[in-house]
Design a protein around this motif. Sequence first.
Motif, PDB file in Angstrom:
ATOM      1  N   VAL A 140       0.714  -1.019  -0.105  1.00  0.00           N
ATOM      2  CA  VAL A 140      -0.158   0.143  -0.069  1.00  0.00           C
ATOM      3  C   VAL A 140       0.772   1.309   0.073  1.00  0.00           C
ATOM      4  N   ASP A 141       0.762   1.936  -1.001  1.00  0.00           N
ATOM      5  CA  ASP A 141       1.549   3.369  -1.472  1.00  0.00           C
ATOM      6  C   ASP A 141       0.506   4.310  -1.379  1.00  0.00           C
ATOM      7  N   GLY A 142       1.113   5.662  -1.687  1.00  0.00           N
ATOM      8  CA  GLY A 142       0.104   6.679  -2.089  1.00  0.00           C
ATOM      9  C   GLY A 142      -0.942   6.306  -2.979  1.00  0.00           C
ATOM     10  N   ASN A 143      -0.604   5.871  -4.056  1.00  0.00           N
ATOM     11  CA  ASN A 143      -1.502   5.372  -5.211  1.00  0.00           C
ATOM     12  C   ASN A 143      -2.717   4.573  -4.772  1.00  0.00           C
ATOM     13  N   VAL A 144      -2.337   3.397  -4.145  1.00  0.00           N
ATOM     14  CA  VAL A 144      -2.996   2.603  -3.494  1.00  0.00           C
ATOM     15  C   VAL A 144      -4.100   3.095  -2.629  1.00  0.00           C
ATOM     16  N   MET A 145      -3.610   3.889  -1.738  1.00  0.00           N
ATOM     17  CA  MET A 145      -4.609   4.695  -0.885  1.00  0.00           C
ATOM     18  C   MET A 145      -5.408   5.551  -1.629  1.00  0.00           C
ATOM     19  N   ARG A 146      -5.149   6.179  -2.621  1.00  0.00           N
ATOM     20  CA  ARG A 146      -5.981   6.846  -3.234  1.00  0.00           C
ATOM     21  C   ARG A 146      -6.988   6.082  -4.029  1.00  0.00           C
ATOM     22  N   VAL A 147      -6.624   5.248  -4.785  1.00  0.00           N
ATOM     23  CA  VAL A 147      -7.530   4.285  -5.560  1.00  0.00           C
ATOM     24  C   VAL A 147      -8.784   3.881  -4.869  1.00  0.00           C
ATOM     25  N   LEU A 148      -8.188   3.136  -3.745  1.00  0.00           N
ATOM     26  CA  LEU A 148      -9.145   2.310  -2.867  1.00  0.00           C
ATOM     27  C   LEU A 148      -9.996   3.356  -2.065  1.00  0.00           C
ATOM     28  N   SER A 149      -9.419   4.748  -1.567  1.00  0.00           N
ATOM     29  CA  SER A 149     -10.204   5.490  -0.966  1.00  0.00           C
ATOM     30  C   SER A 149     -11.448   6.156  -1.798  1.00  0.00           C
ATOM     31  N   ARG A 150     -10.982   6.040  -3.202  1.00  0.00           N
ATOM     32  CA  ARG A 150     -12.187   6.673  -3.952  1.00  0.00           C
ATOM     33  C   ARG A 150     -12.996   5.335  -4.409  1.00  0.00           C
ATOM     34  N   TYR A 151     -12.515   3.975  -4.804  1.00  0.00           N
ATOM     35  CA  TYR A 151     -13.436   3.009  -5.214  1.00  0.00           C
ATOM     36  C   TYR A 151     -14.330   2.751  -4.176  1.00  0.00           C
ATOM     37  N   PHE A 152     -13.795   2.777  -2.746  1.00  0.00           N
ATOM     38  CA  PHE A 152     -14.694   2.347  -1.730  1.00  0.00           C
ATOM     39  C   PHE A 152     -15.243   3.393  -0.899  1.00  0.00           C
ATOM     40  N   CYS A 153     -15.099   4.628  -1.348  1.00  0.00           N
ATOM     41  CA  CYS A 153     -15.434   6.081  -0.658  1.00  0.00           C
ATOM     42  C   CYS A 153     -15.083   5.833   0.841  1.00  0.00           C
ATOM     43  N   LEU A 154     -13.757   5.600   1.203  1.00  0.00           N
ATOM     44  CA  LEU A 154     -13.205   5.760   2.487  1.00  0.00           C
ATOM     45  C   LEU A 154     -12.922   7.338   2.787  1.00  0.00           C
ATOM     46  N   LEU A 187      -2.698  -1.963  -9.336  1.00  0.00           N
ATOM     47  CA  LEU A 187      -3.336  -1.001  -8.499  1.00  0.00           C
ATOM     48  C   LEU A 187      -2.288   0.515  -8.703  1.00  0.00           C
ATOM     49  N   MET A 188      -0.937   0.089  -8.663  1.00  0.00           N
ATOM     50  CA  MET A 188      -0.286   1.181  -8.582  1.00  0.00           C
ATOM     51  C   MET A 188      -0.141   1.863 -10.023  1.00  0.00           C
ATOM     52  N   GLU A 189      -0.399   0.984 -10.959  1.00  0.00           N
ATOM     53  CA  GLU A 189      -0.396   1.571 -12.496  1.00  0.00           C
ATOM     54  C   GLU A 189      -1.730   2.529 -12.597  1.00  0.00           C
ATOM     55  N   LEU A 190      -2.754   1.814 -11.957  1.00  0.00           N
ATOM     56  CA  LEU A 190      -3.831   2.459 -12.273  1.00  0.00           C
ATOM     57  C   LEU A 190      -4.027   4.128 -11.578  1.00  0.00           C
ATOM     58  N   GLY A 191      -3.255   4.028 -10.397  1.00  0.00           N
ATOM     59  CA  GLY A 191      -3.183   5.210  -9.619  1.00  0.00           C
ATOM     60  C   GLY A 191      -2.253   6.343 -10.392  1.00  0.00           C
ATOM     61  N   ALA A 192      -1.283   5.707 -11.165  1.00  0.00           N
ATOM     62  CA  ALA A 192      -0.172   6.483 -11.814  1.00  0.00           C
ATOM     63  C   ALA A 192      -0.674   6.944 -13.045  1.00  0.00           C
ATOM     64  N   LEU A 193      -1.793   6.107 -13.659  1.00  0.00           N
ATOM     65  CA  LEU A 193      -2.180   6.577 -15.145  1.00  0.00           C
ATOM     66  C   LEU A 193      -3.349   6.840 -15.193  1.00  0.00           C
TER      67      LEU A 193
END
Length: 406
Positions: A140-154, A187-193
Amino acid sequence: MYESVAAEAFSRELLAWYRRGNRDLPWRRSKNPYYIWISEIMLQQTRVDTVIPYFNRFIERFPTVRDLAEAPEEDVLKLWEGLGYYSRARNLQAAAKEIAEKHGGEIPADKAAVSGLKGVGPYTSGAILSIAFNLPEPAVDGNVMRVLSRYFCLEEDIAKPAARVGIEGLARELIPEGAAGDFNQALMELGALVCTPRSPHCLTCPVMEHCAARLSGRQEELPIKTKAKKPKPQHRLAVLIEDANGRVLARQRPEQGLLARLWELPHIEAPLEAWSNDDVAPGWLATTFALEGMNVRTTGFLGDAEHVFSHLHWFVRIWGADRVSFDRAIRDDMAGAAAGLLGEEAVRESAASYERDEQSASEAGELPAGYRWIDREDFERLAWPNLFRKILSEHFSREGDYDQTF
DNA sequence: AAGCCGGGGAC
DNA sequence: GTCCCAGGCTT
């Protein structure tokens, strides 16, 4: 627990999206655990595009763990020059020595062993174990926290350490059977791109269908992250001193702390009033360096430089100087004078007094510990913070004068 | 929990 | 100017 339909769709679609095509990165061309490890350390708080040339140079010079373990520290630091967070370089070599001694030069496929390596925290541990060995560990890096925060509305504040722990548990559950490495990279690729910090590209996102943030129109508001504090301004006076052979006086920074073990021009912190007043600054410089037993006299203003760190903002004013000598007697005298250094008058006075006595100082003299005269070859071999590398690069190339901003 | 630790790219 | 990046360590 999160809605299973959305969670399962997320893992399935994201993995498929990644496997349909991903970036061709140097460390993705093999599963060499050594390459994965080096890349993950370099990628800490550092963008992919920045890391690529550093990674290529690094593995060319140090192809294996043992090559790294046996290298002179100076060489490792030079290859790290400009990457920042220099403790990473020291930790990397310390870990390489541990791997060489305890694990036969091979990165262990073991969570406890990898996590115990210097410079390897929760993220990097998970990245190495999953990418190099396909073990089902979250990364879990910054990308993953951003992606999952959005996908699950955390709505947790991802600036707080506790948030990462919670998201780690979620990320662990999302790992598809037997595909940890690809999934974590996806996960990180999605966050980056795609799921970028600002203006996420929801319309082309492979998991947009069940993304809670997009469905509620909140993709621009999430994740929640409290703002970082502004870097603290710090004013510094530096001296550029040349000897008769064209060498420049430089010093190496201490083993620990900011820019550890890098080389720099001698410089000191000064109050804004002394820093900005050209009548006061020379005295402040002379007096402060005299405390180290070093005799310097400014010859004129050369230029200004600026450097922003995460927590500091340096304003560096560079003065030309000459007449360097070193004498313990000077240092001892000045230690007494320093007691009265409470105002500009005191600075002027002690500096003037120092000037009068200066003729009696020994001319040859050794330099204080850590100081050296460096020529162009030294400059190119040693590692410098960007700020001083630019100044000296200008100096040694002899283009124009210094009356400029670096 | 908060501070320390670089540098650069994107906006 | 602001944000933040494939974070970890120390206190």
